[in-house]
Design a protein around this motif. Structure first.
Motif, PDB file in Angstrom:
ATOM      1  N   LEU A  47       0.879  -1.160   0.203  1.00  0.00           N
ATOM      2  CA  LEU A  47      -0.081  -0.173   0.188  1.00  0.00           C
ATOM      3  C   LEU A  47       0.748   1.264  -0.001  1.00  0.00           C
ATOM      4  O   LEU A  47       0.420   2.273  -0.614  1.00  0.00           O
ATOM      5  CB  LEU A  47      -0.899   0.020   1.220  1.00  0.00           C
ATOM      6  CG  LEU A  47      -2.209  -0.971   1.109  1.00  0.00           C
ATOM      7  CD1 LEU A  47      -2.802  -0.963   2.468  1.00  0.00           C
ATOM      8  CD2 LEU A  47      -2.858  -1.025  -0.200  1.00  0.00           C
ATOM      9  N   ALA A  48       1.948   1.165   0.738  1.00  0.00           N
ATOM     10  CA  ALA A  48       2.871   2.252   0.759  1.00  0.00           C
ATOM     11  C   ALA A  48       3.498   2.613  -0.877  1.00  0.00           C
ATOM     12  O   ALA A  48       3.515   3.733  -1.125  1.00  0.00           O
ATOM     13  CB  ALA A  48       4.075   2.052   1.713  1.00  0.00           C
ATOM     14  N   GLU A  49       3.685   1.516  -1.540  1.00  0.00           N
ATOM     15  CA  GLU A  49       4.106   1.758  -3.069  1.00  0.00           C
ATOM     16  C   GLU A  49       3.035   2.333  -3.565  1.00  0.00           C
ATOM     17  O   GLU A  49       3.081   3.024  -4.693  1.00  0.00           O
ATOM     18  CB  GLU A  49       4.630   0.429  -3.436  1.00  0.00           C
ATOM     19  CG  GLU A  49       5.376   0.525  -4.747  1.00  0.00           C
ATOM     20  CD  GLU A  49       6.364   1.475  -4.937  1.00  0.00           C
ATOM     21  OE1 GLU A  49       6.782   1.988  -5.921  1.00  0.00           O
ATOM     22  OE2 GLU A  49       6.962   1.659  -3.955  1.00  0.00           O
ATOM     23  N   LEU A  50       1.776   1.935  -3.345  1.00  0.00           N
ATOM     24  CA  LEU A  50       0.575   2.586  -4.324  1.00  0.00           C
ATOM     25  C   LEU A  50       0.399   3.963  -3.881  1.00  0.00           C
ATOM     26  O   LEU A  50      -0.679   4.420  -4.201  1.00  0.00           O
ATOM     27  CB  LEU A  50      -0.256   1.511  -4.062  1.00  0.00           C
ATOM     28  CG  LEU A  50      -0.355   0.107  -4.691  1.00  0.00           C
ATOM     29  CD1 LEU A  50      -1.407  -0.552  -4.491  1.00  0.00           C
ATOM     30  CD2 LEU A  50      -0.309   0.357  -6.095  1.00  0.00           C
ATOM     31  N   GLN A  51       0.903   4.589  -2.681  1.00  0.00           N
ATOM     32  CA  GLN A  51       0.857   5.874  -2.370  1.00  0.00           C
ATOM     33  C   GLN A  51      -0.589   5.751  -1.549  1.00  0.00           C
ATOM     34  O   GLN A  51      -1.176   6.809  -1.569  1.00  0.00           O
ATOM     35  CB  GLN A  51       0.911   7.092  -3.341  1.00  0.00           C
ATOM     36  CG  GLN A  51       2.421   7.003  -4.062  1.00  0.00           C
ATOM     37  CD  GLN A  51       2.351   8.002  -5.086  1.00  0.00           C
ATOM     38  OE1 GLN A  51       2.091   9.297  -4.834  1.00  0.00           O
ATOM     39  NE2 GLN A  51       2.682   7.905  -6.163  1.00  0.00           N
ATOM     40  N   VAL A  52      -0.834   4.789  -0.854  1.00  0.00           N
ATOM     41  CA  VAL A  52      -1.924   4.673   0.057  1.00  0.00           C
ATOM     42  C   VAL A  52      -1.504   4.805   1.710  1.00  0.00           C
ATOM     43  O   VAL A  52      -0.492   4.215   1.969  1.00  0.00           O
ATOM     44  CB  VAL A  52      -2.742   3.372   0.090  1.00  0.00           C
ATOM     45  CG1 VAL A  52      -3.747   3.290   1.146  1.00  0.00           C
ATOM     46  CG2 VAL A  52      -3.174   3.231  -1.551  1.00  0.00           C
TER      47      VAL A  52
END
Length: 195
Positions: A132-137
């Motif tokens: 999720l961090a990589e997806l900017q969430v």
């Protein structure tokens, strides 16, 4: 306009227990209020294995199912992921669904409710946070966990004491962050004025 939060059931396994947890979580969210909540059951979306030839960052989708999935994900301000633990991680069906699109996830907030055996899905949640961090969430800190052993001792989901409070705390954080990030998304879409 109220915030829209998707409750995403991350398991498609036959005989899963997540559908009972999802029904309870959605009811708890409606009772909590603060946003409009909608259940997304991955089993209801025929995504199949990722079959888009291009980088999802460019949103040049070749398939109708990808365009429909992208439009659905884009329509929400935040998410609550219901995630079981399979072999120290989360289900492949959820990873596949996350990978289909990219920009549609960006600058949103998410909470995670994990469930499983002895560690109540905590390792699945930690693995999910990285993606999720990589997806900017932006994932919130509050993380309700459900141990399936006591919660299903009758064969039907029975929430353990304090779970509703834990879910309420998580929703408060998801709502606050979703509202803040809504402004971030709006700022990105505004056209700069000429000097």
């Amino acid at each position: 306009m109220p915030l829209r939060i998707a409750v995403i059931l991350g398991s498609t396994r036959p005989g899963r227990r997540g559908d009972q947890i999802a029904a309870w979580a959605l009811e708890a969210a409606h009772a909590h209020g603060g946003a409009d909540y909608e259940l997304i059951d991955l089993a209801d979306h025929d995504l199949g294995n990722l079959d888009e030839p291009g980088n999802p960052n460019f949103q040049q989708y070749q398939h109708d199912h990808t365009r429909a999935w992208g439009a659905l994900i884009d329509s929400f301000d935040g998410y609550v992921f219901l995630v079981p633990e399979y072999n120290h991680s989360y289900p492949g069906a959820l990873k596949n669904a996350l990978d289909y699109v990219y920009r549609e996830w960006n600058d949103k907030a998410a909470g995670i409710i994990s469930y499983g055996g002895w560690v109540a899905g905590a390792r699945a949640a930690e693995a999910l946070r990285l993606v999720l961090a990589e997806l900017q969430v932006a994932t919130v800190r509050a993380q309700p966990t459900i141990s399936t052993h006591p919660s299903f001792h009758t064969g039907t989901f029975v929430p353990q004491e304090g779970l509703d409070t834990a879910v309420g705390d998580m929703l408060d954080q998801v709502i606050a962050w979703s509202g803040a990030l809504h402004g971030v998304r709006q700022a990105k879409t505004q056209t700069p004025t000429a000097a």
